[in-house]
Design a protein around this motif. Structure first.
Motif, short mmCIF file in Angstrom:
data_model
loop_
_atom_site.label_atom_id
_atom_site.label_comp_id
_atom_site.label_asym_id
_atom_site.label_seq_id
_atom_site.Cartn_x
_atom_site.Cartn_y
_atom_site.Cartn_z
N LEU A 61 0.84 -1.20 0.00
CA LEU A 61 0.00 0.00 0.00
C LEU A 61 0.87 1.25 0.00
O LEU A 61 0.61 2.21 -0.72
CB LEU A 61 -0.93 0.00 1.22
CG LEU A 61 -1.82 1.22 1.41
CD1 LEU A 61 -2.88 1.29 0.32
CD2 LEU A 61 -2.47 1.19 2.78
N TRP A 62 1.94 1.23 0.77
CA TRP A 62 2.83 2.37 0.86
C TRP A 62 3.62 2.61 -0.43
O TRP A 62 4.15 3.70 -0.64
CB TRP A 62 3.80 2.21 2.01
CG TRP A 62 3.16 2.33 3.36
CD1 TRP A 62 1.97 2.94 3.66
CD2 TRP A 62 3.66 1.84 4.58
NE1 TRP A 62 1.71 2.85 4.99
CE2 TRP A 62 2.74 2.17 5.59
CE3 TRP A 62 4.80 1.13 4.93
CZ2 TRP A 62 2.92 1.84 6.92
CZ3 TRP A 62 5.00 0.80 6.25
CH2 TRP A 62 4.06 1.15 7.24
N GLU A 63 3.72 1.60 -1.27
CA GLU A 63 4.43 1.78 -2.54
C GLU A 63 3.69 2.75 -3.46
O GLU A 63 4.24 3.19 -4.46
CB GLU A 63 4.60 0.43 -3.26
CG GLU A 63 5.49 -0.54 -2.52
CD GLU A 63 6.94 -0.09 -2.45
OE1 GLU A 63 7.41 0.54 -3.41
OE2 GLU A 63 7.58 -0.35 -1.41
N ASN A 64 2.47 3.10 -3.12
CA ASN A 64 1.65 4.00 -3.95
C ASN A 64 1.76 5.45 -3.50
O ASN A 64 0.82 6.22 -3.69
CB ASN A 64 0.19 3.55 -3.91
CG ASN A 64 0.00 2.21 -4.55
OD1 ASN A 64 0.44 1.99 -5.66
ND2 ASN A 64 -0.64 1.31 -3.83
N VAL A 65 2.89 5.84 -2.91
CA VAL A 65 3.07 7.23 -2.49
C VAL A 65 2.89 8.14 -3.71
O VAL A 65 3.48 7.92 -4.76
CB VAL A 65 4.47 7.44 -1.86
CG1 VAL A 65 4.76 8.92 -1.66
CG2 VAL A 65 4.57 6.69 -0.56
N GLY A 66 2.04 9.13 -3.54
CA GLY A 66 1.74 10.05 -4.64
C GLY A 66 0.44 9.73 -5.34
O GLY A 66 -0.08 10.53 -6.09
N GLY A 67 -0.11 8.57 -5.06
CA GLY A 67 -1.36 8.16 -5.68
C GLY A 67 -2.52 8.19 -4.70
O GLY A 67 -2.34 8.37 -3.49
N ASP A 68 -3.71 8.01 -5.23
CA ASP A 68 -4.90 7.94 -4.38
C ASP A 68 -5.12 6.50 -3.95
O ASP A 68 -5.19 5.60 -4.79
CB ASP A 68 -6.13 8.46 -5.13
CG ASP A 68 -6.06 9.95 -5.41
OD1 ASP A 68 -5.35 10.65 -4.68
OD2 ASP A 68 -6.71 10.41 -6.37
N VAL A 69 -5.20 6.30 -2.66
CA VAL A 69 -5.37 4.96 -2.10
C VAL A 69 -6.47 4.98 -1.04
O VAL A 69 -6.84 6.04 -0.55
CB VAL A 69 -4.06 4.43 -1.48
CG1 VAL A 69 -2.97 4.27 -2.51
CG2 VAL A 69 -3.60 5.32 -0.35
N SER A 70 -6.96 3.81 -0.70
CA SER A 70 -7.95 3.68 0.35
C SER A 70 -7.23 3.44 1.67
O SER A 70 -6.62 2.40 1.88
CB SER A 70 -8.90 2.52 0.04
OG SER A 70 -9.80 2.35 1.11
N CYS A 71 -7.28 4.44 2.55
CA CYS A 71 -6.66 4.34 3.87
C CYS A 71 -7.76 4.31 4.92
O CYS A 71 -8.53 5.27 5.02
CB CYS A 71 -5.75 5.54 4.14
SG CYS A 71 -4.29 5.57 3.13
N ASN A 72 -7.82 3.24 5.66
CA ASN A 72 -8.80 3.10 6.73
C ASN A 72 -10.22 3.31 6.20
O ASN A 72 -11.08 3.89 6.88
CB ASN A 72 -8.50 4.09 7.87
CG ASN A 72 -7.07 3.99 8.34
OD1 ASN A 72 -6.54 2.90 8.51
ND2 ASN A 72 -6.43 5.12 8.54
N GLY A 73 -10.48 2.91 4.96
CA GLY A 73 -11.80 3.02 4.37
C GLY A 73 -12.09 4.34 3.70
O GLY A 73 -13.18 4.55 3.18
N LYS A 87 -3.39 2.83 6.87
CA LYS A 87 -3.26 1.42 7.22
C LYS A 87 -4.22 0.57 6.41
O LYS A 87 -5.32 0.99 6.07
CB LYS A 87 -3.51 1.22 8.70
CG LYS A 87 -2.50 1.92 9.58
CD LYS A 87 -2.82 1.71 11.03
CE LYS A 87 -1.86 2.51 11.88
NZ LYS A 87 -2.25 2.52 13.27
N THR A 88 -3.78 -0.63 6.15
CA THR A 88 -4.62 -1.62 5.48
C THR A 88 -5.46 -2.33 6.54
O THR A 88 -5.29 -2.11 7.73
CB THR A 88 -3.74 -2.62 4.71
OG1 THR A 88 -4.57 -3.48 3.94
CG2 THR A 88 -2.89 -3.46 5.64
N ASN A 89 -6.34 -3.19 6.12
CA ASN A 89 -7.18 -3.96 7.04
C ASN A 89 -6.35 -5.09 7.65
O ASN A 89 -5.85 -5.94 6.94
CB ASN A 89 -8.38 -4.52 6.29
CG ASN A 89 -9.29 -5.33 7.18
OD1 ASN A 89 -9.15 -5.35 8.39
ND2 ASN A 89 -10.23 -6.01 6.57
N PHE A 90 -6.20 -5.09 8.97
CA PHE A 90 -5.42 -6.13 9.65
C PHE A 90 -6.26 -7.35 9.99
O PHE A 90 -5.78 -8.27 10.64
CB PHE A 90 -4.75 -5.57 10.90
CG PHE A 90 -3.60 -4.66 10.61
CD1 PHE A 90 -2.37 -5.18 10.28
CD2 PHE A 90 -3.74 -3.29 10.66
CE1 PHE A 90 -1.29 -4.36 10.00
CE2 PHE A 90 -2.68 -2.44 10.40
CZ PHE A 90 -1.45 -2.98 10.06
#
Length: 146
Positions: A61-73, A87-90
């Motif tokens: 997930l962190w490899e997508n620095v600079g992109g739009d990602v889903s963090c904590n929903g 954070k991803t879903n643990f």
């Protein structure tokens, strides 16, 4: 008329039968304990492997620095500044992200972050385990350069 067997053809004595039953019982209990031990170790290995996959998913997930990602929903643009809060879903595991160090330039811009991901679990016997992976993210990630 009574028929007597010679001494070589006598059956087992009660003591011999009891000793053989005892030896077989001890062997059976030992095999059952071994099977139980192998089952518990197998479960622990499966939990450890699953925890490593979850920690690796966090790093991915962190490899997508600079992109739009889903963090904590919630969808956010991932930057080095908000990296450890994304954070991803643990799942059924407990996850902890820790910032180990941060390198900034003279303007205060973050150039690099070193983070650790601890994924912890408790097995059915109450024993806990932890997997820790480390990641270093920099401002030169592919998405930041695009």
């Amino acid at each position: 008329m009574t028929f007597k067997l010679p001494n070589q053809q006598r059956g087992f004595s009660l003591v011999e039968v009891l000793i053989s039953v005892l030896v077989i019982s001890i062997s059976f209990v030992s095999v059952m304990k071994l099977q139980s031990y192998v089952e518990v170790r197998s479960e622990q290995n499966e939990l450890q492997l699953h925890a490593m996959r979850i920690a690796q998913r966090q790093i991915d997930l962190w490899e997508n620095v600079g992109g739009d990602v889903s963090c904590n929903g919630v969808t956010v643009t991932l930057t080095l500044a908000n990296l450890e809060s994304c954070k991803t879903n643990f799942e059924s595991f407990t996850g902890q992200v820790t910032k180990l160090n941060e390198i900034t330039d003279s303007s205060g811009n973050i150039l690099q972050k070193r983070l650790s991901i601890d994924v912890t679990w408790t097995d059915r016997q109450g024993s806990s385990g932890t997997v820790t992976l480390y990641s270093t993210q920099t401002a030169s990630n592919a998405l930041l350069r695009s």
